[in-house]
Design an enzyme around this catalytic site. Structure first.
Site, mmCIF file in Angstrom:
data_model
loop_
_atom_site.group_PDB
_atom_site.id
_atom_site.type_symbol
_atom_site.label_atom_id
_atom_site.label_comp_id
_atom_site.label_asym_id
_atom_site.label_seq_id
_atom_site.Cartn_x
_atom_site.Cartn_y
_atom_site.Cartn_z
ATOM 1 N N LYS A 175 1.354 -13.403 1.558
ATOM 2 C CA LYS A 175 1.583 -12.957 0.169
ATOM 3 C C LYS A 175 1.094 -11.520 -0.001
ATOM 4 C CE LYS A 175 -1.506 -14.114 -3.099
ATOM 5 N NZ LYS A 175 -2.088 -12.959 -3.822
ATOM 6 N N ASN A 176 -0.088 -11.228 0.538
ATOM 7 C CA ASN A 176 -0.711 -9.918 0.284
ATOM 8 C C ASN A 176 -0.164 -8.801 1.165
ATOM 9 O OD1 ASN A 176 -2.106 -11.126 -1.726
ATOM 10 N ND2 ASN A 176 -4.070 -11.201 -0.649
ATOM 11 N N ARG A 200 -1.750 -8.588 -11.151
ATOM 12 C CA ARG A 200 -2.380 -7.289 -11.014
ATOM 13 C C ARG A 200 -1.758 -6.437 -9.917
ATOM 14 N NH1 ARG A 200 -6.029 -6.292 -9.083
ATOM 15 N NH2 ARG A 200 -6.898 -4.743 -10.482
ATOM 16 N N CYS A 256 -9.303 -10.001 -14.253
ATOM 17 C CA CYS A 256 -8.839 -11.374 -14.024
ATOM 18 C C CYS A 256 -10.094 -12.214 -13.879
ATOM 19 C CB CYS A 256 -7.956 -11.455 -12.783
ATOM 20 S SG CYS A 256 -8.897 -11.294 -11.284
ATOM 21 N N ARG A 315 -11.818 -5.759 -11.840
ATOM 22 C CA ARG A 315 -10.698 -5.256 -11.034
ATOM 23 C C ARG A 315 -10.233 -3.856 -11.487
ATOM 24 N NH1 ARG A 315 -8.355 -9.828 -8.702
ATOM 25 N NH2 ARG A 315 -7.481 -8.448 -7.100
ATOM 26 N N PRO A 316 -11.112 -2.862 -11.497
ATOM 27 C CA PRO A 316 -10.698 -1.516 -11.917
ATOM 28 C C PRO A 316 -9.684 -0.920 -10.947
ATOM 29 C CG PRO A 316 -12.860 -1.435 -10.893
ATOM 30 C CD PRO A 316 -12.507 -2.882 -11.013
ATOM 31 N N VAL A 317 -8.995 0.116 -11.382
ATOM 32 C CA VAL A 317 -8.050 0.837 -10.506
ATOM 33 C C VAL A 317 -8.423 2.322 -10.449
ATOM 34 C CG1 VAL A 317 -6.104 -0.757 -10.705
ATOM 35 C CG2 VAL A 317 -6.427 1.029 -12.451
ATOM 36 N N LEU A 365 -9.988 3.996 -8.255
ATOM 37 C CA LEU A 365 -9.790 4.655 -6.941
ATOM 38 C C LEU A 365 -8.314 5.013 -6.739
ATOM 39 C CD1 LEU A 365 -12.148 2.488 -4.703
ATOM 40 C CD2 LEU A 365 -12.648 4.642 -5.897
ATOM 41 N N ASP A 396 -11.236 -13.899 0.364
ATOM 42 C CA ASP A 396 -10.223 -14.887 -0.055
ATOM 43 C C ASP A 396 -10.402 -16.230 0.630
ATOM 44 O OD1 ASP A 396 -7.480 -12.503 -0.390
ATOM 45 O OD2 ASP A 396 -9.230 -12.937 -1.620
ATOM 46 N N ILE A 433 -17.765 -8.694 -2.360
ATOM 47 C CA ILE A 433 -16.588 -7.919 -2.778
ATOM 48 C C ILE A 433 -16.361 -7.999 -4.289
ATOM 49 C CG2 ILE A 433 -14.092 -7.584 -2.448
ATOM 50 C CD1 ILE A 433 -15.561 -7.103 0.137
ATOM 51 N N ARG A 448 0.796 -19.659 -7.061
ATOM 52 C CA ARG A 448 0.895 -18.211 -6.878
ATOM 53 C C ARG A 448 0.794 -17.834 -5.412
ATOM 54 N NH1 ARG A 448 -2.872 -14.700 -10.592
ATOM 55 N NH2 ARG A 448 -1.806 -13.240 -9.244
HETATM 56 C C1 EPZ Z 1 -6.568 -7.332 -2.582
HETATM 57 O O1 EPZ Z 1 -6.912 -7.127 -3.941
HETATM 58 C C2 EPZ Z 1 -5.994 -8.736 -2.506
HETATM 59 N N1 EPZ Z 1 -4.793 -8.820 -3.328
HETATM 60 C C3 EPZ Z 1 -7.045 -9.751 -2.980
HETATM 61 O O2 EPZ Z 1 -6.486 -11.056 -2.812
HETATM 62 C C4 EPZ Z 1 -8.263 -9.622 -2.082
HETATM 63 O O3 EPZ Z 1 -9.266 -10.500 -2.532
HETATM 64 C C5 EPZ Z 1 -8.790 -8.175 -2.130
HETATM 65 O O4 EPZ Z 1 -7.730 -7.267 -1.742
HETATM 66 C C6 EPZ Z 1 -9.963 -7.965 -1.184
HETATM 67 O O5 EPZ Z 1 -9.582 -8.257 0.119
HETATM 68 C C7 EPZ Z 1 -3.629 -8.324 -2.834
HETATM 69 O O6 EPZ Z 1 -3.582 -7.790 -1.731
HETATM 70 C C8 EPZ Z 1 -2.432 -8.443 -3.711
HETATM 71 P P1 EPZ Z 1 -9.656 -4.268 -3.584
HETATM 72 P P2 EPZ Z 1 -7.328 -5.641 -4.451
HETATM 73 O O7 EPZ Z 1 -9.052 -3.074 -4.230
HETATM 74 O O8 EPZ Z 1 -6.535 -4.635 -3.714
HETATM 75 C C9 EPZ Z 1 -13.199 -2.658 -6.250
HETATM 76 C C10 EPZ Z 1 -5.846 -13.202 -3.478
HETATM 77 O O9 EPZ Z 1 -6.497 -14.217 -3.746
HETATM 78 N N2 EPZ Z 1 -12.253 -1.615 -6.673
HETATM 79 O O10 EPZ Z 1 -9.809 -4.274 -2.081
HETATM 80 O O11 EPZ Z 1 -7.276 -5.639 -5.926
HETATM 81 C C11 EPZ Z 1 -12.804 -4.025 -6.767
HETATM 82 O O12 EPZ Z 1 -13.313 -4.222 -8.074
HETATM 83 C C12 EPZ Z 1 -6.282 -11.855 -4.005
HETATM 84 O O13 EPZ Z 1 -4.808 -13.189 -2.766
HETATM 85 C C13 EPZ Z 1 -12.716 -0.575 -7.455
HETATM 86 O O14 EPZ Z 1 -13.890 -0.511 -7.807
HETATM 87 O O15 EPZ Z 1 -8.851 -5.575 -3.980
HETATM 88 C C14 EPZ Z 1 -13.449 -4.950 -5.763
HETATM 89 O O16 EPZ Z 1 -14.804 -5.134 -6.112
HETATM 90 C C15 EPZ Z 1 -7.520 -11.971 -4.864
HETATM 91 N N3 EPZ Z 1 -11.855 0.397 -7.851
HETATM 92 C C16 EPZ Z 1 -13.384 -4.159 -4.451
HETATM 93 O O17 EPZ Z 1 -13.144 -2.790 -4.826
HETATM 94 C C17 EPZ Z 1 -10.521 0.383 -7.485
HETATM 95 O O18 EPZ Z 1 -9.779 1.308 -7.850
HETATM 96 C C18 EPZ Z 1 -12.261 -4.589 -3.526
HETATM 97 O O19 EPZ Z 1 -11.068 -4.574 -4.282
HETATM 98 C C19 EPZ Z 1 -10.067 -0.694 -6.687
HETATM 99 C C20 EPZ Z 1 -10.951 -1.672 -6.290
#
Ligand code: EPZ
Length: 425
Positions: free
Chosen positions: A22-23, A99, A123, A128-130, A132, A312, A334, A404
């Site tokens: 999925k990811n 998201r 969520c 889940r900020p964006v 970065l 995950d 994480i 999902r």
């Molecule tokens: C991806 O989410 C996956 N989703 C998540 O899987 C997975 O848990 C996560 O990576 C970690 O491996 C998809 O790939 C669609 P991150 P993502 O950006 O990209 C912080 C599932 O169950 N962060 O690696 O959103 C964030 O808050 C889902 O399939 C910032 O601070 O995760 C977190 O603490 C759940 N600023 C950490 O980084 C940002 O701009 C890792 O998040 C982005 C992230």
């Protein structure tokens, strides 16, 4: 809302075909926005999140054709073609459902020079900020304003290469900026980039589309931008989280399951941890077999970016450790709120004490079935695993969370002997 009813206590035996990740599928689908030619994806799983993203891409103007249905042991074959982008807005009512929709931001900005994408919002597992994603695109020359819950991004002269260092590892930010960089002017370096197999799969597909990327699989990606990308055909990597989930189903029930298309190379930290807990892994021609022959011992686990133990699989590991001999310390590094499965597991008799980011699990001989509530995708499946091992009946509510990310979960488990069925509301 559908429910899933499980009568536990049966060791699972048989084989389960693992689908496309999925990811990986989600970013790969958004990569179709980077070219006006056809991107054909094979091994595409049939999941609610894929349908949600399909709806979003179609309203951008992407043609989505199912070339072939599920191919027996392989997923669907689909052709995506963004000949013309008819809208550069990703609306809130679609983004809020999933998201990962934010992954259209980089491609739209790179292809069209403008994008209006709803902020995804938080969520269940965290804010889940964006930030970065936004910071990186700004470094690449985009002008970005946040207004009315939307990201308003523009780069009328196009994006330019930049040296970007991620302060924390982010899968989504790495993917968004990787895609944006393929059409930027000049060279982009992404340092401290995510190394998840799904990121590597995306990079490989982008190279097949004509992108120039070095350092694939490492934490430093170097991308030389091109004027355009062309179409390609790409097989989606198998889902290591689905694989890890089902191998733990074998472990928690004291059974033995062959994971067809499962790739233990993408689960080395999980393999090491579970071997120490007493699980045996045997390669087979089609993947590998996971079996629990003797006891199950409590071992510690700490989630980390790849190649560490995946967040995950944290909830699933906690369900498994709740019936192990001895204690286990499970630490989530994480996400800030990813222990919502704990109170539900405790209703089934698990003994868990949470201290901040760590949970101490004291193994019990047996869990007991109970009605439980799913809260997020992976927490839901940890309750299914607990139900498979529990004495008596477990009913998991709100299984739309499961749909999902797990295709035909009850069918796959029933085929291995589980007494499991979906109760249609
Ligand atoms: C991806 O989410 C996956 N989703 C998540 O899987 C997975 O848990 C996560 O990576 C970690 O491996 C998809 O790939 C669609 P991150 P993502 O950006 O990209 C912080 C599932 O169950 N962060 O690696 O959103 C964030 O808050 C889902 O399939 C910032 O601070 O995760 C977190 O603490 C759940 N600023 C950490 O980084 C940002 O701009 C890792 O998040 C982005 C992230």
């Amino acid at each position: 809302m559908d429910k899933i009813r499980i009568r536990g206590g049966r060791p699972l035996r048989g084989s389960i075909v693992i689908g496309g990740a999925k990811n990986a599928a989600l970013p790969l689908m958004t990569a179709s926005l980077l070219t006006d030619e056809t991107l054909t994806l094979t091994n595409l799983p049939d999941l609610a999140d894929i349908a949600t993203l399909t709806n979003l891409l179609v309203q951008h103007g992407v043609g989505f054709d199912v070339v072939a249905g599920a191919q027996g042991h392989g997923g669907r074959v689909v052709a995506l073609k963004a000949a013309d982008i008819v809208s550069t807005t990703a609306p809130y009512d679609l983004v809020r459902k999933m998201r990962a929709s934010v992954l259209v931001l980089g491609p739209l900005l790179a292809r069209c020079g403008v994008a209006k994408v709803s902020l995804p919002g938080g969520c269940a597992i965290g804010t889940r900020p964006v930030d970065l994603h936004i910071k990186g695109l700004t470094q690449m020359g985009a002008r970005i304003d946040l207004e009315g819950g939307y990201i308003l991004a523009s780069a009328p002269e196009g994006l330019r290469g930049a040296d970007i260092v991620f302060p924390t590892v982010s899968v989504g930010a790495t993917e968004n900026l990787l895609m944006a960089a393929t059409l930027a002017k000049g060279e982009t370096v992404l340092a401290n980039a995510a190394r998840e197999p799904e990121v590597t799969d995306l990079a490989r597909c982008l190279v097949a589309m004509g992108a120039e990327i070095e350092g694939i699989g490492t934490d430093t990606l170097r991308i030389r931008g091109k004027d355009r990308l062309h179409g390609a055909e790409h097989r989606i990597v198998s889902d290591r989280i689905e694989t890890g989930t089902y191998l733990m189903a074998a472990a928690i029930t004291g059974g033995e399951i062959e994971l067809v298309h499962g790739d233990l190379d993408h689960l080395q930290s999980v393999g090491r941890t579970l071997s120490a807990a007493g699980i045996e892994f045997t390669p087979t021609e089609r993947g590998f077999r996971a079996a629990r022959t003797n006891g199950l011992h409590g071992v510690d686990a700490m989630t980390e970016p790849y190649p560490g133990f995946p967040t995950d699989l944290q909830a699933q590991m906690m369900a498994l450790m709740s019936v192990a001999d001895g204690a286990s310390m499970i630490t989530e590094t994480i996400f800030e709120n990813r222990f919502m499965h704990v109170p539900e597991l405790m209703r089934m008799g698990a003994r868990v004490t949470v201290h901040g980011a760590s949970a101490l699990v004291r193994g019990v001989p047996r869990l007991t079935g109970a009605p439980v509530m799913a809260t997020d995708l992976r927490a839901s499946v940890s309750l299914v695993l607990a139900g498979l091992a529990a004495q008596g009946e477990t009913v998991v509510n709100r299984v739309y969370h499961l749909d999902r990310g797990y295709e035909r979960l009850e069918e796959k488990l029933a085929a291995c002997g589980a007494d499991i069925e979906r109760l249609k509301e």
